[in-house]
Scaffold this motif. Structure first.
Motif, PDB file in Angstrom:
ATOM      1  N   ALA A 112       0.825  -1.201   0.000  1.00 25.62           N
ATOM      2  CA  ALA A 112       0.000   0.000   0.000  1.00 25.62           C
ATOM      3  C   ALA A 112       0.862   1.255   0.000  1.00 25.62           C
ATOM      4  O   ALA A 112       0.551   2.242  -0.673  1.00 25.62           O
ATOM      5  N   CYS A 113       1.974   1.218   0.746  1.00 22.00           N
ATOM      6  CA  CYS A 113       2.903   2.354   0.756  1.00 22.00           C
ATOM      7  C   CYS A 113       3.505   2.590  -0.625  1.00 22.00           C
ATOM      8  O   CYS A 113       3.681   3.737  -1.064  1.00 22.00           O
ATOM      9  N   LEU A 114       3.827   1.494  -1.309  1.00 23.41           N
ATOM     10  CA  LEU A 114       4.359   1.603  -2.672  1.00 23.41           C
ATOM     11  C   LEU A 114       3.316   2.193  -3.616  1.00 23.41           C
ATOM     12  O   LEU A 114       3.643   2.986  -4.509  1.00 23.41           O
ATOM     13  N   PHE A 115       2.058   1.826  -3.410  1.00 21.21           N
ATOM     14  CA  PHE A 115       1.001   2.330  -4.281  1.00 21.21           C
ATOM     15  C   PHE A 115       0.742   3.822  -4.027  1.00 21.21           C
ATOM     16  O   PHE A 115       0.398   4.547  -4.954  1.00 21.21           O
ATOM     17  N   VAL A 116       0.924   4.277  -2.795  1.00 18.71           N
ATOM     18  CA  VAL A 116       0.844   5.716  -2.520  1.00 18.71           C
ATOM     19  C   VAL A 116       1.871   6.451  -3.384  1.00 18.71           C
ATOM     20  O   VAL A 116       1.573   7.487  -3.991  1.00 18.71           O
ATOM     21  N   GLU A 117       3.088   5.894  -3.450  1.00 20.22           N
ATOM     22  CA  GLU A 117       4.136   6.514  -4.254  1.00 20.22           C
ATOM     23  C   GLU A 117       3.772   6.492  -5.740  1.00 20.22           C
ATOM     24  O   GLU A 117       4.013   7.470  -6.466  1.00 20.22           O
ATOM     25  N   ASP A 118       3.154   5.407  -6.204  1.00 20.99           N
ATOM     26  CA  ASP A 118       2.748   5.311  -7.610  1.00 20.99           C
ATOM     27  C   ASP A 118       1.665   6.336  -7.943  1.00 20.99           C
ATOM     28  O   ASP A 118       1.702   6.974  -9.006  1.00 20.99           O
ATOM     29  N   ILE A 119       0.689   6.479  -7.046  1.00 22.53           N
ATOM     30  CA  ILE A 119      -0.388   7.447  -7.284  1.00 22.53           C
ATOM     31  C   ILE A 119       0.141   8.870  -7.192  1.00 22.53           C
ATOM     32  O   ILE A 119      -0.278   9.752  -7.948  1.00 22.53           O
ATOM     33  N   LEU A 120       1.096   9.093  -6.283  1.00 24.07           N
ATOM     34  CA  LEU A 120       1.744  10.406  -6.192  1.00 24.07           C
ATOM     35  C   LEU A 120       2.403  10.751  -7.520  1.00 24.07           C
ATOM     36  O   LEU A 120       2.229  11.864  -8.045  1.00 24.07           O
ATOM     37  N   ARG A 121       3.137   9.799  -8.090  1.00 24.57           N
ATOM     38  CA  ARG A 121       3.790  10.024  -9.380  1.00 24.57           C
ATOM     39  C   ARG A 121       2.746  10.301 -10.464  1.00 24.57           C
ATOM     40  O   ARG A 121       2.927  11.177 -11.311  1.00 24.57           O
ATOM     41  N   MET A 122       1.638   9.560 -10.445  1.00 27.78           N
ATOM     42  CA  MET A 122       0.564   9.750 -11.423  1.00 27.78           C
ATOM     43  C   MET A 122       0.033  11.181 -11.375  1.00 27.78           C
ATOM     44  O   MET A 122      -0.129  11.840 -12.405  1.00 27.78           O
ATOM     45  N   TYR A 123      -0.209  11.672 -10.157  1.00 26.41           N
ATOM     46  CA  TYR A 123      -0.722  13.032 -10.016  1.00 26.41           C
ATOM     47  C   TYR A 123       0.305  14.073 -10.451  1.00 26.41           C
ATOM     48  O   TYR A 123      -0.034  15.060 -11.102  1.00 26.41           O
ATOM     49  N   ILE A 124       1.574  13.853 -10.092  1.00 24.04           N
ATOM     50  CA  ILE A 124       2.629  14.802 -10.487  1.00 24.04           C
ATOM     51  C   ILE A 124       2.722  14.891 -12.015  1.00 24.04           C
ATOM     52  O   ILE A 124       2.863  15.985 -12.581  1.00 24.04           O
ATOM     53  N   MET A 125       2.633  13.738 -12.682  1.00 24.93           N
ATOM     54  CA  MET A 125       2.652  13.733 -14.160  1.00 24.93           C
ATOM     55  C   MET A 125       1.443  14.494 -14.710  1.00 24.93           C
ATOM     56  O   MET A 125       1.548  15.222 -15.697  1.00 24.93           O
ATOM     57  N   TYR A 126       0.295  14.324 -14.060  1.00 23.96           N
ATOM     58  CA  TYR A 126      -0.914  15.038 -14.483  1.00 23.96           C
ATOM     59  C   TYR A 126      -0.754  16.543 -14.263  1.00 23.96           C
ATOM     60  O   TYR A 126      -1.124  17.352 -15.128  1.00 23.96           O
ATOM     61  N   PHE A 127      -0.180  16.935 -13.114  1.00 23.70           N
ATOM     62  CA  PHE A 127       0.037  18.360 -12.836  1.00 23.70           C
ATOM     63  C   PHE A 127       0.907  18.999 -13.919  1.00 23.70           C
ATOM     64  O   PHE A 127       0.667  20.141 -14.325  1.00 23.70           O
ATOM     65  N   LYS A 128       1.911  18.265 -14.371  1.00 30.05           N
ATOM     66  CA  LYS A 128       2.789  18.787 -15.424  1.00 30.05           C
ATOM     67  C   LYS A 128       2.015  18.997 -16.720  1.00 30.05           C
ATOM     68  O   LYS A 128       2.232  19.978 -17.437  1.00 30.05           O
ATOM     69  N   GLN A 129       1.119  18.065 -17.030  1.00 25.81           N
ATOM     70  CA  GLN A 129       0.320  18.174 -18.267  1.00 25.81           C
ATOM     71  C   GLN A 129      -0.554  19.420 -18.267  1.00 25.81           C
ATOM     72  O   GLN A 129      -0.703  20.081 -19.296  1.00 25.81           O
ATOM     73  N   VAL A 130      -1.158  19.725 -17.113  1.00 26.69           N
ATOM     74  CA  VAL A 130      -2.110  20.844 -17.055  1.00 26.69           C
ATOM     75  C   VAL A 130      -1.466  22.146 -16.574  1.00 26.69           C
ATOM     76  O   VAL A 130      -2.140  23.174 -16.470  1.00 26.69           O
ATOM     77  N   GLY A 131      -0.171  22.101 -16.280  1.00 25.93           N
ATOM     78  CA  GLY A 131       0.546  23.322 -15.910  1.00 25.93           C
ATOM     79  C   GLY A 131       0.334  23.776 -14.476  1.00 25.93           C
ATOM     80  O   GLY A 131       0.411  24.979 -14.183  1.00 25.93           O
ATOM     81  N   TRP A 132       0.072  22.839 -13.562  1.00 26.44           N
ATOM     82  CA  TRP A 132      -0.112  23.195 -12.150  1.00 26.44           C
ATOM     83  C   TRP A 132       1.198  22.992 -11.392  1.00 26.44           C
ATOM     84  O   TRP A 132       2.061  22.226 -11.803  1.00 26.44           O
ATOM     85  N   LYS A 133       1.314  23.681 -10.269  1.00 26.63           N
ATOM     86  CA  LYS A 133       2.477  23.539  -9.399  1.00 26.63           C
ATOM     87  C   LYS A 133       2.067  22.823  -8.111  1.00 26.63           C
ATOM     88  O   LYS A 133       0.908  22.871  -7.721  1.00 26.63           O
ATOM     89  N   TYR A 134       3.038  22.189  -7.476  1.00 27.41           N
ATOM     90  CA  TYR A 134       2.742  21.506  -6.223  1.00 27.41           C
ATOM     91  C   TYR A 134       3.917  21.646  -5.253  1.00 27.41           C
ATOM     92  O   TYR A 134       5.063  21.835  -5.664  1.00 27.41           O
ATOM     93  N   LYS A 135       3.596  21.596  -3.966  1.00 26.53           N
ATOM     94  CA  LYS A 135       4.611  21.589  -2.915  1.00 26.53           C
ATOM     95  C   LYS A 135       4.270  20.478  -1.929  1.00 26.53           C
ATOM     96  O   LYS A 135       3.095  20.257  -1.632  1.00 26.53           O
ATOM     97  N   ILE A 136       5.291  19.798  -1.452  1.00 24.78           N
ATOM     98  CA  ILE A 136       5.072  18.773  -0.435  1.00 24.78           C
ATOM     99  C   ILE A 136       5.002  19.455   0.931  1.00 24.78           C
ATOM    100  O   ILE A 136       5.923  20.166   1.329  1.00 24.78           O
ATOM    101  N   ILE A 137       3.889  19.262   1.618  1.00 25.52           N
ATOM    102  CA  ILE A 137       3.702  19.851   2.947  1.00 25.52           C
ATOM    103  C   ILE A 137       4.184  18.897   4.030  1.00 25.52           C
ATOM    104  O   ILE A 137       4.817  19.296   4.999  1.00 25.52           O
ATOM    105  N   HIS A 138       3.874  17.615   3.852  1.00 21.66           N
ATOM    106  CA  HIS A 138       4.232  16.626   4.857  1.00 21.66           C
ATOM    107  C   HIS A 138       4.428  15.276   4.180  1.00 21.66           C
ATOM    108  O   HIS A 138       3.688  14.933   3.264  1.00 21.66           O
ATOM    109  N   ALA A 139       5.429  14.532   4.614  1.00 21.93           N
ATOM    110  CA  ALA A 139       5.669  13.193   4.059  1.00 21.93           C
ATOM    111  C   ALA A 139       6.155  12.264   5.153  1.00 21.93           C
ATOM    112  O   ALA A 139       7.021  12.626   5.952  1.00 21.93           O
ATOM    113  N   GLN A 140       5.550  11.083   5.196  1.00 26.52           N
ATOM    114  CA  GLN A 140       5.983  10.048   6.136  1.00 26.52           C
ATOM    115  C   GLN A 140       6.306   8.794   5.332  1.00 26.52           C
ATOM    116  O   GLN A 140       5.435   8.214   4.693  1.00 26.52           O
ATOM    117  N   LYS A 141       7.570   8.410   5.355  1.00 25.93           N
ATOM    118  CA  LYS A 141       8.035   7.277   4.568  1.00 25.93           C
ATOM    119  C   LYS A 141       7.441   5.962   5.064  1.00 25.93           C
ATOM    120  O   LYS A 141       7.097   5.821   6.238  1.00 25.93           O
TER     121      LYS A 141
END
Length: 364
Positions: A135-164
């Motif tokens: 499940a932790c690995l899938f969080v990372e996969d979905i995070l990557r999916m969203y980041i790729m989507y943000f790049k497509q639509v020209g949005w910016k993002y910042k990480i506020i909190h992360a727990q490995k």
């Protein structure tokens, strides 16, 4: 999209356009600047739809005339002209239908509280659920999916909190996502349980496992919009366990805020400065309190919806990612897309558009 279906949607939005026109000239709407601005923005977008609909109707009338000539006129020259005109009209209609797709994805103002936040930026929270390390690995996969989507639509993002996670991936990660407009209006459909079916890297016998994560998307609320009494907040500091080199182990820069009345807790440790972590944590806290109050209002008014497309209920399974079959299925609209690789590379707009369309239909 079939012509009859398209015309029906045009007619619904045309009616809504006239309703908004009659609303925005009312004194009680004009005096409420927040609602007035929302309705005026909606009015201008619907005006585009109505103008396109007028062109569309004229082309359909012209098509009927061309078909009549082809069927009934005995003059070969007139038939040839009608044939050429018909081909051009069909091309024009096709172009209009393609351009209409995005314009038809605006929600009905009958649920004004559901659309008033659509223009906002968003706080996106991803958390691992059932499935342990997978499940932790899938969080990372979905995070990557969203980041790729943000790049497509020209949005910016910042990480506020992360727990490995224990081995890899993340147990939890929170993002602040910003763009020109419509960030929350698009991402709100991602709220819910995302389930994955695949063979984990650690599985030696090749068995498919099912894991799940939760996604929460909240509208970002500015400080001037919601004042929080600092006496209602308990602040704790601790040493960060995240990135940042030796500094993280020497100072208590990480911040944990607890809103005593609602018991909502937020952590932030991504910045080296305690002050900056406090600001980021307050930003998330405002959004969570706002969402909490909004959900209370919905319950108090007994608003029951048949679909969870726009409620943001995170306890309900909304989507399954089936790796063996290369399929993504959204259970709210019973839609499957057979391009898992493309989807995980950020090509999620098609699904979002279908969810928007479903919301339009359910708001009518």
């Amino acid at each position: 999209m079939k012509k009859t279906s398209l015309i029906k949607k045009f007619e619904v939005l045309e009616k809504e356009f006239h309703e908004i026109y009659n609303s925005i000239i009312q004194p009680h709407i004009v005096s409420n600047q927040k609602k007035y601005k929302i309705l005026l923005k909606k009015y201008r977008k619907l005006e585009e739809v109505v103008n396109i609909y007028e062109k569309y109707k004229k082309k359909l009338t012209a098509l009927q005339e061309a078909n009549y000539i082809l069927k009934n006129d005995s003059d070969p020259e007139m038939k040839e002209i009608a044939y050429l005109e018909k081909n051009q009209i069909l091309e024009d209609l096709s172009d209009i239908e393609k351009k209409s797709d995005d314009l038809l994805f605006y929600t009905s103002t009958k649920g004004i509280e559901n659309i008033e936040d659509d223009h906002r930026n968003a706080i996106v929270e991803l958390r691992s659920g059932t499935g342990g390390d997978e499940a932790c690995l899938f969080v990372e996969d979905i995070l990557r999916m969203y980041i790729m989507y943000f790049k497509q639509v020209g949005w910016k993002y910042k990480i506020i909190h992360a727990q490995k996670g224990g081995i890899q991936g993340y147990k939890e990660i929170i993002l602040d996502v910003s763009g020109k407009e419509g960030v929350y209006g698009n991402l709100k459909f991602e709220s819910g349980v995302h389930r994955v079916q695949r063979i984990p890297k650690t599985e030696s016998q090749g068995r498919v496992h099912t894991s799940a994560i939760t996604v929460a998307v909240l509208p970002e609320i500015k400080d001037i919009e919601m004042k929080i009494n600092l006496s209602d907040i308990k602040k704790d500091t601790f040493r960060s366990s995240g990135s940042g080199g030796q500094h993280v182990n020497k100072t208590e820069s990480a911040v944990r805020l607890t809103h005593i009345p609602t018991k909502i807790t937020v952590e932030c440790q991504e910045e080296r400065s305690q002050h900056k972590n406090f600001e980021k944590a307050m930003n998330v806290l405002r959004s969570r309190i706002y969402q909490n109050e909004k959900e209370k209002r919905f319950k108090e008014r007994s608003i029951k919806r048949k679909s969870l497309v726009s409620t943001g209920d995170r306890s309900v399974k909304i989507r399954t990612y089936n790796y063996p079959k290369g399929r993504i299925t959204d259970h709210r609209i019973h839609k499957s897309i057979y391009d898992l690789v493309g989807f995980m590379n950020g090509n999620i707009q098609e699904m979002i558009n279908l969810l928007k369309l479903s919301e339009i239909e359910k708001n009518q």
